[in-house]
Design a protein around this motif. Structure first.
Motif, PDB file in Angstrom:
ATOM      1  N   LEU A  67       0.822  -1.212   0.000  1.00  0.00           N
ATOM      2  CA  LEU A  67       0.000   0.000   0.000  1.00  0.00           C
ATOM      3  C   LEU A  67       0.856   1.263   0.000  1.00  0.00           C
ATOM      4  CD1 LEU A  67      -2.623  -1.178   2.666  1.00  0.00           C
ATOM      5  CD2 LEU A  67      -2.829  -1.261   0.172  1.00  0.00           C
ATOM      6  N   SER A  68       2.126   1.153  -0.358  1.00  0.00           N
ATOM      7  CA  SER A  68       3.055   2.287  -0.319  1.00  0.00           C
ATOM      8  C   SER A  68       2.554   3.486  -1.114  1.00  0.00           C
ATOM      9  CB  SER A  68       4.420   1.871  -0.869  1.00  0.00           C
ATOM     10  OG  SER A  68       5.005   0.872  -0.081  1.00  0.00           O
ATOM     11  N   GLY A  69       1.836   3.240  -2.190  1.00  0.00           N
ATOM     12  CA  GLY A  69       1.332   4.324  -3.035  1.00  0.00           C
ATOM     13  C   GLY A  69       0.425   5.294  -2.312  1.00  0.00           C
ATOM     14  N   LYS A 106      12.371   5.990 -15.024  1.00  0.00           N
ATOM     15  CA  LYS A 106      11.015   5.458 -15.175  1.00  0.00           C
ATOM     16  C   LYS A 106      11.113   3.966 -15.400  1.00  0.00           C
ATOM     17  CE  LYS A 106      10.962   6.372 -20.122  1.00  0.00           C
ATOM     18  NZ  LYS A 106      10.285   7.044 -21.213  1.00  0.00           N
ATOM     19  N   GLY A 107       9.968   3.307 -15.409  1.00  0.00           N
ATOM     20  CA  GLY A 107       9.943   1.880 -15.693  1.00  0.00           C
ATOM     21  C   GLY A 107       8.733   1.210 -15.093  1.00  0.00           C
ATOM     22  N   SER A 108       8.589  -0.046 -15.428  1.00  0.00           N
ATOM     23  CA  SER A 108       7.465  -0.825 -14.899  1.00  0.00           C
ATOM     24  C   SER A 108       7.747  -1.205 -13.443  1.00  0.00           C
ATOM     25  CB  SER A 108       7.261  -2.084 -15.732  1.00  0.00           C
ATOM     26  OG  SER A 108       8.323  -2.989 -15.493  1.00  0.00           O
ATOM     27  N   ALA A 109       6.782  -1.867 -12.843  1.00  0.00           N
ATOM     28  CA  ALA A 109       6.939  -2.324 -11.459  1.00  0.00           C
ATOM     29  C   ALA A 109       7.871  -3.524 -11.373  1.00  0.00           C
ATOM     30  CB  ALA A 109       5.581  -2.670 -10.864  1.00  0.00           C
ATOM     31  N   GLY A 110       8.027  -4.248 -12.459  1.00  0.00           N
ATOM     32  CA  GLY A 110       8.904  -5.416 -12.445  1.00  0.00           C
ATOM     33  C   GLY A 110       8.515  -6.443 -11.398  1.00  0.00           C
ATOM     34  N   ILE A 115       6.096  -0.854  -5.752  1.00  0.00           N
ATOM     35  CA  ILE A 115       6.162  -0.009  -6.948  1.00  0.00           C
ATOM     36  C   ILE A 115       4.841  -0.068  -7.714  1.00  0.00           C
ATOM     37  CG2 ILE A 115       7.358   0.362  -9.147  1.00  0.00           C
ATOM     38  CD1 ILE A 115       8.951   1.258  -6.671  1.00  0.00           C
ATOM     39  N   LYS A 116       4.215  -1.239  -7.776  1.00  0.00           N
ATOM     40  CA  LYS A 116       2.891  -1.351  -8.413  1.00  0.00           C
ATOM     41  C   LYS A 116       1.914  -0.380  -7.758  1.00  0.00           C
ATOM     42  CE  LYS A 116       2.961  -6.246  -9.682  1.00  0.00           C
ATOM     43  NZ  LYS A 116       2.454  -7.576  -9.333  1.00  0.00           N
ATOM     44  N   SER A 117       1.932  -0.334  -6.426  1.00  0.00           N
ATOM     45  CA  SER A 117       1.034   0.547  -5.688  1.00  0.00           C
ATOM     46  C   SER A 117       1.325   2.021  -5.987  1.00  0.00           C
ATOM     47  CB  SER A 117       1.157   0.272  -4.180  1.00  0.00           C
ATOM     48  OG  SER A 117       0.367   1.168  -3.435  1.00  0.00           O
ATOM     49  N   ILE A 118       2.598   2.375  -6.047  1.00  0.00           N
ATOM     50  CA  ILE A 118       2.970   3.770  -6.339  1.00  0.00           C
ATOM     51  C   ILE A 118       2.537   4.152  -7.748  1.00  0.00           C
ATOM     52  CG2 ILE A 118       4.924   5.344  -6.661  1.00  0.00           C
ATOM     53  CD1 ILE A 118       6.310   3.752  -4.337  1.00  0.00           C
ATOM     54  N   ILE A 119       2.789   3.289  -8.723  1.00  0.00           N
ATOM     55  CA  ILE A 119       2.366   3.564 -10.101  1.00  0.00           C
ATOM     56  C   ILE A 119       0.856   3.741 -10.168  1.00  0.00           C
ATOM     57  CG2 ILE A 119       2.144   2.524 -12.407  1.00  0.00           C
ATOM     58  CD1 ILE A 119       4.984   1.299 -11.919  1.00  0.00           C
ATOM     59  N   ALA A 120       0.109   2.869  -9.485  1.00  0.00           N
ATOM     60  CA  ALA A 120      -1.354   2.960  -9.496  1.00  0.00           C
ATOM     61  C   ALA A 120      -1.833   4.275  -8.877  1.00  0.00           C
ATOM     62  CB  ALA A 120      -1.964   1.769  -8.751  1.00  0.00           C
ATOM     63  N   HIS A 121      -1.209   4.702  -7.771  1.00  0.00           N
ATOM     64  CA  HIS A 121      -1.655   5.923  -7.095  1.00  0.00           C
ATOM     65  C   HIS A 121      -1.190   7.202  -7.781  1.00  0.00           C
ATOM     66  CE1 HIS A 121      -2.893   3.244  -3.842  1.00  0.00           C
ATOM     67  NE2 HIS A 121      -3.651   4.247  -3.432  1.00  0.00           N
ATOM     68  N   LEU A 122      -0.016   7.177  -8.399  1.00  0.00           N
ATOM     69  CA  LEU A 122       0.468   8.370  -9.093  1.00  0.00           C
ATOM     70  C   LEU A 122      -0.068   8.454 -10.518  1.00  0.00           C
ATOM     71  CD1 LEU A 122       4.236   8.604  -8.038  1.00  0.00           C
ATOM     72  CD2 LEU A 122       2.280   9.871  -7.099  1.00  0.00           C
ATOM     73  N   GLY A 123      -0.461   7.308 -11.085  1.00  0.00           N
ATOM     74  CA  GLY A 123      -0.952   7.288 -12.458  1.00  0.00           C
ATOM     75  C   GLY A 123       0.163   7.442 -13.484  1.00  0.00           C
ATOM     76  N   THR A 124       1.393   7.157 -13.082  1.00  0.00           N
ATOM     77  CA  THR A 124       2.526   7.243 -13.997  1.00  0.00           C
ATOM     78  C   THR A 124       3.632   6.284 -13.550  1.00  0.00           C
ATOM     79  OG1 THR A 124       4.164   8.706 -15.032  1.00  0.00           O
ATOM     80  CG2 THR A 124       3.624   9.159 -12.723  1.00  0.00           C
ATOM     81  N   GLN A 125       4.435   5.861 -14.538  1.00  0.00           N
ATOM     82  CA  GLN A 125       5.623   5.057 -14.249  1.00  0.00           C
ATOM     83  C   GLN A 125       6.863   5.942 -14.234  1.00  0.00           C
ATOM     84  OE1 GLN A 125       6.030   1.810 -17.014  1.00  0.00           O
ATOM     85  NE2 GLN A 125       4.071   0.893 -16.458  1.00  0.00           N
ATOM     86  N   GLU A 126       6.675   7.229 -14.464  1.00  0.00           N
ATOM     87  CA  GLU A 126       7.800   8.155 -14.554  1.00  0.00           C
ATOM     88  C   GLU A 126       8.088   8.798 -13.206  1.00  0.00           C
ATOM     89  OE1 GLU A 126       8.156  10.758 -17.926  1.00  0.00           O
ATOM     90  OE2 GLU A 126       6.772   9.499 -19.070  1.00  0.00           O
ATOM     91  N   PHE A 127       8.987   8.191 -12.469  1.00  0.00           N
ATOM     92  CA  PHE A 127       9.535   8.768 -11.238  1.00  0.00           C
ATOM     93  C   PHE A 127      10.901   8.144 -11.029  1.00  0.00           C
ATOM     94  CE2 PHE A 127       6.502   5.396 -10.154  1.00  0.00           C
ATOM     95  CZ  PHE A 127       7.291   4.507  -9.423  1.00  0.00           C
TER      96      PHE A 127
END
Length: 189
Positions: A67-69, A106-110, A115-127
């Protein structure tokens, strides 16, 4: 301002596990830059200070990894930072040798649930992200058991050195740029 987030799990049973390398990196940064982690806000344990003359906020989400996102989204929104240039996430990576760093823009959650949670909450893979290698799991090991296990004594000096490199990589990103940090630290351990 930069926000540097180290991923991990908040309870004592996870202290010093492979999956908590992000928390360990934040602790190292706090020690090296005299930043006290004493504020509980935005679902994280935080501390603010300066690195290379730049204001930074260090954060260890207290939500559990998956739930990090939630915490990262609250931090980004509250401080009104650009997550593509002013957010750095530090976390474990099983595809890298123990102690090896990999810095990416940037990149996928791998497959990493934090990281999946962060991508879902930010709406981007660019960080910006700094991956710290914890080694691949041995055959016949369960992945959860491996990442929630601790480093054997022979790997601990390698990890201490990697945490020092992660701290210096953060400073390099902040005071120079991400390309310089990638050139210095994206190599074999």
């Amino acid at each position: 301002m930069y926000i540097i987030v180290g991923l991990g799990n908040p309870t004592r049973e996870y202290t010093a596990t492979r999956h908590n390398i992000g928390f360990d990196a934040i602790t190292r940064l706090a020690d090296e830059y005299d930043i006290v982690l004493d504020q509980k806000k935005h679902k994280a344990l935080c501390g603010s200070g300066y690195m290379g003359g730049q204001k930074v906020l260090l954060a260890q989400p207290q939500t559990y990894m998956n739930l990090s996102g939630e915490s990262v989204r609250e931090l980004v929104d509250f401080y009104k930072i650009d997550p593509t240039t002013e957010l750095i996430i530090i976390y474990d990576d099983i595809s890298l040798e123990v102690g090896q760093l990999r810095i990416r823009k940037k990149g996928s959650a791998g497959g990493h649930n934090g990281i999946k949670s962060i991508i879902a909450h930010l709406g981007t893979q660019e960080f910006l992200r700094i991956k710290v290698g914890v080694g691949n799991k041995p055959d016949n090991w369960d992945l959860a058991d491996y990442v929630l296990g601790r480093f054997p004594s022979e790997e601990q000096p390698i990890i201490r050195e990697a945490l020092g490199h992660a701290a210096k990589a953060c400073e390099c990103i902040i005071t120079e740029d991400v390309a310089s940090a990638m050139n210095l630290y994206n190599k074999k351990a």
